[in-house]
Design a protein around this motif. Structure first.
Motif, PDB file in Angstrom:
ATOM      1  N   THR A   2     -96.362 -20.026  79.905  1.00  0.00           N
ATOM      2  CA  THR A   2     -95.585 -18.859  79.504  1.00  0.00           C
ATOM      3  C   THR A   2     -95.588 -18.691  77.995  1.00  0.00           C
ATOM      4  N   ASN A   3     -95.514 -17.465  77.549  1.00  0.00           N
ATOM      5  CA  ASN A   3     -95.480 -17.190  76.119  1.00  0.00           C
ATOM      6  C   ASN A   3     -94.074 -17.404  75.577  1.00  0.00           C
ATOM      7  N   LYS A   4     -93.983 -17.875  74.346  1.00  0.00           N
ATOM      8  CA  LYS A   4     -92.690 -18.050  73.696  1.00  0.00           C
ATOM      9  C   LYS A   4     -92.132 -16.682  73.326  1.00  0.00           C
ATOM     10  N   PRO A   5     -90.873 -16.393  73.722  1.00  0.00           N
ATOM     11  CA  PRO A   5     -90.291 -15.082  73.388  1.00  0.00           C
ATOM     12  C   PRO A   5     -90.236 -14.864  71.877  1.00  0.00           C
ATOM     13  N   ARG A   6     -90.573 -13.656  71.473  1.00  0.00           N
ATOM     14  CA  ARG A   6     -90.488 -13.262  70.071  1.00  0.00           C
ATOM     15  C   ARG A   6     -89.614 -12.013  70.014  1.00  0.00           C
ATOM     16  N   PRO A   7     -88.302 -12.203  69.818  1.00  0.00           N
ATOM     17  CA  PRO A   7     -87.366 -11.086  69.972  1.00  0.00           C
ATOM     18  C   PRO A   7     -87.637  -9.905  69.054  1.00  0.00           C
ATOM     19  N   GLY A   8     -88.010 -10.158  67.795  1.00  0.00           N
ATOM     20  CA  GLY A   8     -88.273  -9.046  66.889  1.00  0.00           C
ATOM     21  C   GLY A   8     -89.414  -8.177  67.363  1.00  0.00           C
ATOM     22  N   LEU A   9     -90.503  -8.819  67.792  1.00  0.00           N
ATOM     23  CA  LEU A   9     -91.667  -8.085  68.292  1.00  0.00           C
ATOM     24  C   LEU A   9     -91.336  -7.377  69.605  1.00  0.00           C
ATOM     25  N   ALA A  10     -90.557  -8.056  70.455  1.00  0.00           N
ATOM     26  CA  ALA A  10     -90.184  -7.453  71.737  1.00  0.00           C
ATOM     27  C   ALA A  10     -89.324  -6.206  71.526  1.00  0.00           C
ATOM     28  N   ILE A  11     -88.376  -6.274  70.600  1.00  0.00           N
ATOM     29  CA  ILE A  11     -87.525  -5.110  70.318  1.00  0.00           C
ATOM     30  C   ILE A  11     -88.365  -3.944  69.793  1.00  0.00           C
TER      31      ILE A  11
END
Length: 453
Positions: A2-11
């Motif tokens: 699984t990929n590590k969540p990247r909240p800034g990029l996801a937002i």
């Protein structure tokens, strides 16, 4: 793996995805005259390219909110963006106006997945980013605000250079980019059920959806006098179907449109009412003004898009400021201020009954951009603080439906008021309606109150 969540990029990617719905709802404003010419349509008929999008969006948003809560927001978002990409790749080849409307409806269903998915993901993303939820919500709202506002500019350039077909094609790379980035950067849908297709169909309340869309469509046909001699029959049928819809929704579990949610949460209900009426005011200007400038002012689509640009610029500038003001003064105070500015800007548009001088149009569209940024952002924040966490997906879907109900009302009334002719006199009638609705927005804003905000 699984990929590590990247909240800034996801937002950022969620903001892009959610922007596609308002972008496509507004780009079409400068293509109405071109579509009328290409397909030999009258004013009332061409409005179906708008209303088909809004009908599908209005029906799709509450359903997508429930699906995001049930099956996971990331999964739903990626499916929706895939549908947008495929539909918009094929739509430019549509041979007739009816298929253009069908393509717009399918695009609306796909883009309807984005906003509820984003609202459901906000809590986890804000936790990972160590930010208050107002910040990612503000960024998403700023994307929505700027996309809706910049739509006429982008649409005007695309239509004048490439034709109306480009309004579809531009969505393909945007939807694919949002899909890929959210899939890789957003948190996985842990703890969500997968379910079976048969259960999904059973629980989707398809009769309720059909009754909702049917009642709206019959009401619009009556108001636009699509079938002369049968207007009152159509209006009566719409009323009966609407009553049956309400009766079913109060008894079916889970309902397509949760009317009980509205009944037990007064602050949320008032947020919805504010947004319905505000959207009606805003889309009067958004769809009525470009047609006035093109037909009464004889401006081409590219120039009209540029004259609408100040609205985009002011909306973008105002949104982050509004977020900070809400954090300092609360939702209610900012909402009331936005309603007052809405009345001021609506009244200012009455000057266009006297002159369509481009600098005057430029200033007035800039003024209209202020309440759009303020009221939209304050309403969005009001939704978040009024809804319980477990209901935010459904609540967000209904919130977007409120936008479409307001927009549908505006487009129908534009068809009625512009029916005798697109001219400055009839624009004056629109301004009077906008002022009346703006007064209602102010009253609802004063009535809204949520303890602690």
């Amino acid at each position: 793996m699984t990929n590590k969540p990247r909240p800034g990029l996801a937002i950022a990617a969620l903001s892009l995805g959610t922007s596609l719905n308002p972008l496509n709802s507004s780009m079409i404003a400068v293509a109405l005259v071109v579509l009328r010419e290409d397909f030999a349509l009258d004013v009332a008929t061409v409005t179906w390219v708008i209303t088909s999008f809004y009908l599908a969006s209005a029906a799709g948003q509450p359903l997508m909110g429930r699906l995001a809560d049930r099956f996971g927001p990331r999964r739903l978002f990626t499916v929706g963006m895939a549908l947008v990409a495929v539909t918009c790749a094929l739509a430019p080849f549509a041979p007739n106006f009816a298929l253009v409307c069908v393509a717009r409806a399918l695009m609306a269903v796909g883009t309807a997945t984005a906003y509820p998915s984003a609202v459901v993901m906000v809590t986890e993303l804000s936790r990972l980013a160590k930010l208050p939820a107002t910040r990612p919500l503000g960024r998403i709202q700023m994307a929505n605000t700027s996309a809706a506002a910049v739509g006429p500019v982008v649409g005007g350039l695309l239509v004048s250079l490439l034709g109306w077909q480009a309004l579809f094609a531009v969505n393909v790379p945007l939807a694919l980019l949002a899909l890929i980035v959210v899939h890789r950067a957003a948190p996985a849908d842990a703890g969500r059920e997968t379910g079976k297709l048969s259960a999904l169909i059973r629980d989707s309340d398809i009769p309720g959806i059909l009754a909702f869309v049917g009642s709206l469509m019959l009401a619009m046909m009556a108001l636009l006098n699509v079938m002369p001699g049968y207007r009152w029959w159509l209006l009566g049928a719409a009323t009966v179907i609407a009553a049956l819809f309400a009766w079913r929704e109060l008894r079916f579990r889970p309902p397509f449109l949760d009317l009980r949610l509205l009944g037990r949460n007064r602050p949320l209900l008032l947020v919805y009412l504010v947004f319905v009426v505000f959207s009606g005011v805003y889309y009067f200007a958004f769809f009525g003004l470009p047609q006035l400038l093109q037909e009464a002012g004889d401006y081409d689509a590219g120039l009209v898009g540029l004259l609408m640009f100040p609205l985009a610029a002011m909306s973008v500038l105002v949104t982050p400021v509004t977020v900070r003001l809400i954090e300092r003064f609360g939702v209610r105070s900012v909402l009331i201020a936005g309603a007052l500015i809405l009345l001021l800007s609506s009244g200012g548009l009455g000057a266009l009954t006297l002159s369509l001088w481009p600098p005057l149009v430029f200033v007035l569209t800039a003024l209209m951009g202020v309440p759009y940024g303020v009221v939209s952002t304050a309403s969005n924040q009001g939704l978040y603080v009024s809804a319980r966490p477990e209901e935010r997906g459904v609540a967000a879907g209904i919130f977007q439906t409120c936008r479409y109900l307001g927009a549908i009302t505006a487009t129908v009334l534009i068809g009625v008021l512009y029916g005798p002719g697109v001219n400055q006199s009839n624009w004056g009638l629109m301004v009077l309606v906008m002022l009346g609705l703006g007064t209602v927005v102010l009253g609802l804003a004063v009535a809204w109150k949520r303890k602690g905000v």
